[in-house]
Design a protein around this motif. Structure first.
Motif, short mmCIF file in Angstrom:
data_model
loop_
_atom_site.label_atom_id
_atom_site.label_comp_id
_atom_site.label_asym_id
_atom_site.label_seq_id
_atom_site.Cartn_x
_atom_site.Cartn_y
_atom_site.Cartn_z
N MET A 70 0.88 -1.10 -0.01
CA MET A 70 -0.56 -0.13 0.21
C MET A 70 0.77 1.74 0.24
O MET A 70 0.62 1.93 -0.27
N ALA A 71 1.96 1.22 0.82
CA ALA A 71 2.71 2.71 0.62
C ALA A 71 3.19 3.02 -0.37
O ALA A 71 3.31 3.65 -0.81
N MET A 72 3.67 1.72 -1.34
CA MET A 72 4.67 1.55 -2.92
C MET A 72 3.37 2.47 -3.54
O MET A 72 3.83 2.96 -4.58
N LEU A 73 2.45 1.79 -3.61
CA LEU A 73 1.27 2.26 -4.58
C LEU A 73 0.66 3.78 -4.24
O LEU A 73 0.82 4.30 -4.93
N LYS A 74 0.99 4.18 -2.93
CA LYS A 74 0.60 5.85 -2.60
C LYS A 74 1.83 6.06 -3.07
O LYS A 74 1.45 7.36 -3.60
N GLU A 75 2.72 5.67 -2.88
CA GLU A 75 3.59 6.54 -3.14
C GLU A 75 3.81 7.03 -5.20
O GLU A 75 4.41 8.12 -5.64
N LYS A 76 3.34 6.12 -6.10
CA LYS A 76 3.49 6.05 -7.36
C LYS A 76 2.63 6.54 -7.73
O LYS A 76 1.79 6.82 -8.34
N GLY A 77 1.44 7.19 -6.65
CA GLY A 77 -0.44 7.85 -7.23
C GLY A 77 -1.58 7.21 -6.71
O GLY A 77 -2.44 7.64 -7.26
N PHE A 78 -1.67 5.67 -6.54
CA PHE A 78 -2.34 4.72 -6.36
C PHE A 78 -3.33 5.10 -5.35
O PHE A 78 -2.54 5.39 -4.04
N ASN A 79 -4.66 5.48 -5.60
CA ASN A 79 -5.84 5.34 -4.53
C ASN A 79 -5.60 4.07 -3.66
O ASN A 79 -5.98 2.94 -5.12
N VAL A 80 -5.10 3.64 -2.77
CA VAL A 80 -5.32 1.80 -2.45
C VAL A 80 -6.74 2.07 -1.34
O VAL A 80 -6.40 2.74 -0.25
N LYS A 81 -7.44 0.70 -0.99
CA LYS A 81 -8.54 0.25 -0.09
C LYS A 81 -7.93 -0.73 0.11
O LYS A 81 -7.98 -2.27 0.11
#
Length: 108
Positions: A93-104
């Protein structure tokens, strides 16, 4: 005398180019809906499942490969889902948020 000073002495007329850094995430299509990050146990072993990506399948496969390499774990891409061996929800989740994705986060 550092390297740049030496180069200026050798090539006084040269103007260095200004190169803009491009973000690696810019080549992956970002979406409005969040990617779902689930935790399951299969045959007694924990896995993390990512699903809900609406972009191109090839982009999702590249994302799966990058996540597996950064986490140094195994995994696969099946049925428009990324399956990562182990419970790595927080890191993913941290990696995806860093890339700009919304994660749930789903479950647990």
């Amino acid at each position: 005398m550092d390297l740049q000073d030496q180069l200026k002495n050798l090539f006084p007329e040269h103007e260095p180019e200004i190169v803009e850094k491009q973000d690696k995430a810019s080549d992956i299509w970002l979406q409005d809906d969040p990617i779902l990050c689930k935790y399951e146990k299969r045959k007694g072993k924990p896995i993390t499942i990512l699903e809900g990506y609406t972009g191109a399948t090839e982009d999702f496969k590249l994302l799966a490969k990058e996540l597996k390499q950064k986490l140094s774990v195994g995994g696969s891409f099946k049925d428009d889902k990324i399956i990562i061996q182990g419970d790595y929800r927080d890191k993913i989740m941290a990696m995806l948020k860093e890339k700009g994705f919304n994660v749930k986060r789903v479950g647990g």
